[in-house]
Design a protein around this motif. Structure first.
Motif, short mmCIF file in Angstrom:
data_model
loop_
_atom_site.label_atom_id
_atom_site.label_comp_id
_atom_site.label_asym_id
_atom_site.label_seq_id
_atom_site.Cartn_x
_atom_site.Cartn_y
_atom_site.Cartn_z
N ILE A 13 -18.10 -40.80 -16.67
CA ILE A 13 -18.41 -42.34 -17.23
C ILE A 13 -17.65 -43.20 -16.28
N LEU A 14 -18.27 -44.37 -15.77
CA LEU A 14 -17.85 -45.27 -14.86
C LEU A 14 -17.77 -46.74 -15.67
N LYS A 15 -16.54 -47.11 -15.86
CA LYS A 15 -16.17 -48.46 -16.38
C LYS A 15 -15.84 -49.50 -15.44
N PRO A 16 -16.93 -50.46 -15.25
CA PRO A 16 -16.78 -51.49 -14.17
C PRO A 16 -15.65 -52.36 -14.65
N LYS A 17 -15.06 -53.07 -13.85
CA LYS A 17 -14.27 -54.20 -13.95
C LYS A 17 -14.96 -55.53 -14.36
N VAL A 18 -15.09 -55.94 -15.37
CA VAL A 18 -16.09 -57.26 -15.76
C VAL A 18 -15.39 -58.48 -15.54
N PHE A 19 -15.84 -59.40 -15.10
CA PHE A 19 -15.36 -60.70 -14.83
C PHE A 19 -15.95 -61.88 -15.61
N LYS A 20 -15.18 -62.43 -16.57
CA LYS A 20 -16.16 -63.42 -17.31
C LYS A 20 -15.30 -64.94 -17.43
N ASP A 21 -16.36 -65.74 -17.54
CA ASP A 21 -15.77 -67.27 -17.44
C ASP A 21 -16.97 -67.85 -18.21
N GLU A 22 -16.98 -69.21 -18.17
CA GLU A 22 -17.77 -70.13 -18.78
C GLU A 22 -19.21 -70.06 -18.42
N ARG A 23 -19.58 -69.33 -17.10
CA ARG A 23 -20.80 -69.37 -16.54
C ARG A 23 -21.19 -67.93 -17.19
N GLY A 24 -20.50 -66.94 -17.40
CA GLY A 24 -21.11 -65.83 -17.93
C GLY A 24 -20.40 -64.66 -17.38
N ALA A 25 -20.85 -63.59 -16.78
CA ALA A 25 -19.94 -62.49 -16.27
C ALA A 25 -20.47 -62.06 -15.00
N PHE A 26 -19.58 -61.18 -14.29
CA PHE A 26 -20.15 -60.31 -13.11
C PHE A 26 -19.13 -59.38 -12.88
N PHE A 27 -19.90 -58.23 -12.34
CA PHE A 27 -19.15 -56.98 -12.18
C PHE A 27 -20.17 -56.20 -11.05
N GLU A 28 -19.28 -55.23 -10.43
CA GLU A 28 -19.82 -54.56 -9.45
C GLU A 28 -20.21 -53.22 -10.07
N SER A 29 -21.59 -53.05 -10.17
CA SER A 29 -22.07 -51.76 -10.51
C SER A 29 -21.87 -50.49 -9.92
N PHE A 30 -21.58 -50.65 -8.74
CA PHE A 30 -21.30 -49.31 -7.86
C PHE A 30 -20.66 -49.84 -6.35
N HIS A 31 -19.75 -48.96 -6.21
CA HIS A 31 -19.04 -48.95 -4.79
C HIS A 31 -18.84 -47.72 -4.54
N LYS A 32 -19.35 -47.23 -3.04
CA LYS A 32 -19.50 -45.94 -3.01
C LYS A 32 -18.05 -45.43 -2.42
N ILE A 33 -17.20 -46.15 -1.70
CA ILE A 33 -16.11 -45.66 -1.46
C ILE A 33 -15.12 -45.60 -2.54
N THR A 34 -15.26 -46.53 -3.35
CA THR A 34 -14.29 -46.18 -4.83
C THR A 34 -14.77 -44.90 -5.39
N PHE A 35 -15.98 -44.81 -5.73
CA PHE A 35 -16.56 -43.60 -6.29
C PHE A 35 -16.17 -42.36 -5.68
N GLU A 36 -16.38 -42.19 -4.38
CA GLU A 36 -16.10 -41.11 -3.59
C GLU A 36 -14.67 -40.69 -3.97
N LYS A 37 -13.75 -41.91 -3.66
CA LYS A 37 -12.12 -41.68 -3.70
C LYS A 37 -11.99 -41.12 -5.17
#
Length: 180
Positions: A13-37
């Motif tokens: 299970i992959l849990k992304p870090k979600v960044f929220k503010d008054e505009r909404g939210a942003f998260f990186e859904s996949f990062h190859k280097i991080t996944f492989e590490k």
């Protein structure tokens, strides 16, 4: 990104870090280097798929065989599903076992399903947009599947059978014990 090991070897299970503010939210859904590490696995996704499904729709349990086997990274863009992975690797210690994970647009979790697994989901909300990455190309001649309500697997799909919507093709899938 946080990687959570499941009871099935190679399934995460992959849990992304979600960044929220008054505009909404942003998260990186996949990062190859991080996944492989974090997993110790190398992956090269070559195909992205997206489906739209309505409440009660079951898609699966599908898999590709032989040289067209696929690993998948599954996520929900809108709505909620129960996502299921079944270990169909005959030499695995968890052969025939499954996990079921709630994926939705609020938790933003993803399920990594390695090669050698059947995969499927049921739509729990009125509408779902689901996307997934594959590490191999689809080939119709190598597709297979397991009937969703196989008593041997005993998957709790969270909805009554009267609410289930299946394609004609998925109604004809094999039972687990008839695969190999």
């Amino acid at each position: 990104m946080e990687i959570i090991k499941t009871c099935l070897d190679g399934c995460f299970i992959l849990k992304p870090k979600v960044f929220k503010d008054e505009r909404g939210a942003f998260f990186e859904s996949f990062h190859k280097i991080t996944f492989e590490k974090l997993t110790g696995m190398q992956i090269d996704f070559v195909q992205d798929n997206q489906s739209v499904s309505f409440k009660g729709t079951v898609r699966g349990l599908h898999f590709q065989t032989g040289k067209y086997a696929q690993a998948k990274l599954v996520r929900v863009i809108e709505g909620e599903v129960l996502d299921v992975a079944v270990d169909i690797r005959p030499t695995s210690t968890t052969y025939g076992k499954h996990i079921a994970v709630i994926l939705n647009h609020n938790n933003n979790n993803q399920l990594f399903v390695p090669r050698g697994f059947a995969h499927g989901f049921i739509t729990l909300s009125e509408k779902v947009i689901l996307g997934y990455k594959c590490d191999n190309y689809y080939n119709k001649d190598y597709e297979s599947g397991i009937f969703y309500d196989d008593p041997e697997l005993n998957i709790d799909w969270k909805l009554d059978n009267s609410e289930i919507i299946l394609s004609k093709k998925d109604r004809k899938l094999k039972f687990f014990n008839d695969l190999f």
